[in-house]
Write a protein that holds these residues in place. Sequence first.
Motif, PDB file in Angstrom:
ATOM      1  N   LEU B  57       4.678   0.528   0.793  1.00 32.56           N
ATOM      2  CA  LEU B  57       6.004   0.833   0.247  1.00 32.56           C
ATOM      3  C   LEU B  57       5.954   2.146  -0.512  1.00 32.56           C
ATOM      4  N   ASP B  58       7.068   2.851  -0.507  1.00 38.04           N
ATOM      5  CA  ASP B  58       7.167   4.086  -1.284  1.00 38.04           C
ATOM      6  C   ASP B  58       7.182   3.741  -2.782  1.00 38.04           C
ATOM      7  N   PRO B  59       6.593   4.592  -3.624  1.00 40.28           N
ATOM      8  CA  PRO B  59       6.627   4.303  -5.077  1.00 40.28           C
ATOM      9  C   PRO B  59       8.047   4.225  -5.644  1.00 40.28           C
ATOM     10  N   SER B  60       9.012   4.815  -4.942  1.00 46.13           N
ATOM     11  CA  SER B  60      10.401   4.756  -5.434  1.00 46.13           C
ATOM     12  C   SER B  60      11.123   3.512  -4.928  1.00 46.13           C
ATOM     13  N   THR B  63      12.257  -2.327  -5.597  1.00 47.29           N
ATOM     14  CA  THR B  63      11.685  -3.566  -6.133  1.00 47.29           C
ATOM     15  C   THR B  63      10.739  -3.306  -7.301  1.00 47.29           C
ATOM     16  N   PHE B  64      10.123  -2.119  -7.335  1.00 42.66           N
ATOM     17  CA  PHE B  64       9.210  -1.799  -8.434  1.00 42.66           C
ATOM     18  C   PHE B  64       9.959  -1.466  -9.734  1.00 42.66           C
ATOM     19  N   HIS B  65      11.238  -1.135  -9.608  1.00 42.98           N
ATOM     20  CA  HIS B  65      11.976  -0.595 -10.752  1.00 42.98           C
ATOM     21  C   HIS B  65      13.038  -1.555 -11.299  1.00 42.98           C
ATOM     22  N   TYR B  66      13.816  -2.178 -10.399  1.00 35.09           N
ATOM     23  CA  TYR B  66      14.983  -2.916 -10.888  1.00 35.09           C
ATOM     24  C   TYR B  66      14.954  -4.406 -10.593  1.00 35.09           C
ATOM     25  N   GLY B  67      13.799  -4.910 -10.158  1.00 35.58           N
ATOM     26  CA  GLY B  67      13.583  -6.366 -10.124  1.00 35.58           C
ATOM     27  C   GLY B  67      14.536  -7.173  -9.265  1.00 35.58           C
ATOM     28  N   GLN B  68      15.115  -6.531  -8.237  1.00 29.64           N
ATOM     29  CA  GLN B  68      16.042  -7.295  -7.390  1.00 29.64           C
ATOM     30  C   GLN B  68      15.228  -8.094  -6.365  1.00 29.64           C
ATOM     31  N   ILE B 143      12.259  -8.995  -1.236  1.00 29.90           N
ATOM     32  CA  ILE B 143      12.173  -7.837  -2.129  1.00 29.90           C
ATOM     33  C   ILE B 143      13.153  -6.767  -1.650  1.00 29.90           C
ATOM     34  N   GLU B 146      14.909  -0.378  -0.629  1.00 30.19           N
ATOM     35  CA  GLU B 146      15.477   0.978  -0.547  1.00 30.19           C
ATOM     36  C   GLU B 146      14.672   1.926  -1.447  1.00 30.19           C
ATOM     37  N   THR B 147      14.471   3.132  -0.970  1.00 29.72           N
ATOM     38  CA  THR B 147      13.737   4.123  -1.775  1.00 29.72           C
ATOM     39  C   THR B 147      14.757   4.960  -2.537  1.00 29.72           C
ATOM     40  N   TYR B 148      15.103   4.489  -3.739  1.00 27.08           N
ATOM     41  CA  TYR B 148      16.214   5.080  -4.481  1.00 27.08           C
ATOM     42  C   TYR B 148      16.113   4.628  -5.935  1.00 27.08           C
ATOM     43  N   LEU B 149      16.263   5.551  -6.870  1.00 27.89           N
ATOM     44  CA  LEU B 149      16.158   5.197  -8.289  1.00 27.89           C
ATOM     45  C   LEU B 149      17.502   4.910  -8.960  1.00 27.89           C
TER      46      LEU B 149
END
Lengths: 367, 367
Positions: B57-60, B63-68, B143, B146-149
Amino acid sequence: MDTQITIIHTRTKKQKPDPDSLGFGRIFTDHMFIMDYDEELGGWHDPRIIPYQPITLDPSCMTFHYGQTVFEGLKAYRTKEGRILLFRPEKNFERMNKSNDRLCIPSIDESFMLEALKTLVEVDRDWVPDAEGTSLYIRPFIISTETYLGVSPSKHYRFMIILSPVGAYYKDGINPVRIGVEKEFVRSVKGGTGMAKTGGNYSASLKAQEVAEALGCSQVLWLDGIEKKYIEEVGSMNVFFKINGEIVTPELNGSILDGVTRNSIIQLLKHWDIPVIERRVSMEELIQAHHDGKLEEAFGTGTAAVVSPVGELLWEDNVLEINGGQIGEISQKLYDTLTGIQTGKVEDPFNWVSEVGTSSSSKSHAI
Amino acid sequence: MDTQITIIHTRTKKQKPDPDSLGFGRIFTDHMFIMDYDEELGGWHDPRIIPYQPITLDPSCMTFHYGQTVFEGLKAYRTKEGRILLFRPEKNFERMNKSNDRLCIPSIDESFMLEALKTLVEVDRDWVPDAEGTSLYIRPFIISTETYLGVSPSKHYRFMIILSPVGAYYKDGINPVRIGVEKEFVRSVKGGTGMAKTGGNYSASLKAQEVAEALGCSQVLWLDGIEKKYIEEVGSMNVFFKINGEIVTPELNGSILDGVTRNSIIQLLKHWDIPVIERRVSMEELIQAHHDGKLEEAFGTGTAAVVSPVGELLWEDNVLEINGGQIGEISQKLYDTLTGIQTGKVEDPFNWVSEVGTSSSSKSHAI
């Protein structure tokens, strides 16, 4: 802790994006910072800057299941002279460790995180855009990486920093937004994780945001989860109101994020001798103030928008217009001053900005 | 939706683990199920069973950021005759879609998820252990990919099912545990995500669990987040009390998980004509009942333990012993009957179990 940052430069630099089409959070730079935590390897170790690339994780990796994550968000700005400035980055790492504590994630030395960040931004300094309103968005984050389905704090973590050049938040000028007061869904409650920057707070907010957008609102105004009476935040920003000449903002109560922009605005207002107070603010008080013609300004504050004026509050079936739907005088002055300090155009009496220069403690490898 | 499940068998089967050292959630089988969601590709698509392997997975990745994220947990059991039984799996997928709705994740056809699960378990049926108390733990999860912040619902998701052979929960017999009543931290509140199985609820619970363990407790007894008076759950289980001959359990109030074991226990008790009621239960009532000698049994319920008797409640500085610290008669009967039904040893008057047989709608490829 191993504090020697290894740098492996990319051999194939990406093409820089068109500055007019930057948007937010979709484009990433050439490099990223990684550091891992393993109990049996003595904690945080192996800090490295490597080419931006995907990461590979087992499907049983805890981060996919139990949400033990934290993150931060800040920006680097390019001045007219080409210098690269950070705005109060130490505050972000201070807060990251508070989030870590709440989420049972091992803390990281704050000055080392700042050094890692500065080293990474220096490596990718060509990516800091220079057009008006643009910046380099910086996303430090930690994920739990133990491969285990038991519910317990992970024994392995990964700390990463990624960078994304972003466009101007206000491309067409600052237009105040309509926000909807949320009565059903709750963002957080005292004793929960509201004061931490962790994924679960954001996933919990999506449903209310969907409902608000369907009602023509761009954000949700969150009330407290206990009495549903007191204002907490707006969307993922802190919120301020000007009532009868005085600026008020909800006090930090354990469920509100301790925003860096919020803190800076309070300091700026005090510096200007404008009355500002942190206290509980009820929806009832806002309605009464609006009725009496004393609700003079309202605005959200956060890293992305800096200041986001609120033109209308949707409360049940009523629309409360604020300042004729126009940005208020203080909102504008705060926006101009803060963005001015951030970009080196306005004097910085607080020593808030720090410059990204050359990094000293790193060894560099080209591959 | 594309419902043809492609199966790619592994060429190198792993060695099966020693049945005595299974533990929980650390060993995974030879295969896994994957299906992806992309708005522009018409939704959920490309269901496939492939060799168990890491994902990239891309670091962006959101799932790594917003816990959806959402997940489920259930088990497959091997009967004496070698049949493989699932316990009410349709309830898990029904709940998964409820979690999806709360987290703004697109729903998945429930009968298709069940077919996918049965097909996967059939492919890895040799992994279902047969020793007393062992089972195959099944973890479906989703999970956001999407690769999006930006903070918004993801436009891409991945649904996966992984399988883990697990040992007996009660290796040394059923020993009632001490649990601590939590007064500071809150698991969830009405309007939050407490009724959904999403990562954020579990990460929020870790801190209280740490504190409880330091006090010699194995679990936390959660109170409601509003008045801190009413019982919600115990650890990550539902909770029941026997008070003066009647079984009571907290009613589903929007912040409590609608447990499959909870629901089954209520049905079993009704089937036995034992009085059972879902209502608010206050800590005050428990203290009074204990004082009057009427707090006769207490037990948590969930997929992992099935029934977990509570021997002691730690409330401020007081220890409330329940049933002399021994497992109660009804707790034991519920445990024996439920595990008996699950493993085919006891008649199943409710049609709760369904057998895993050969799958019909799949095409198979060996690579």
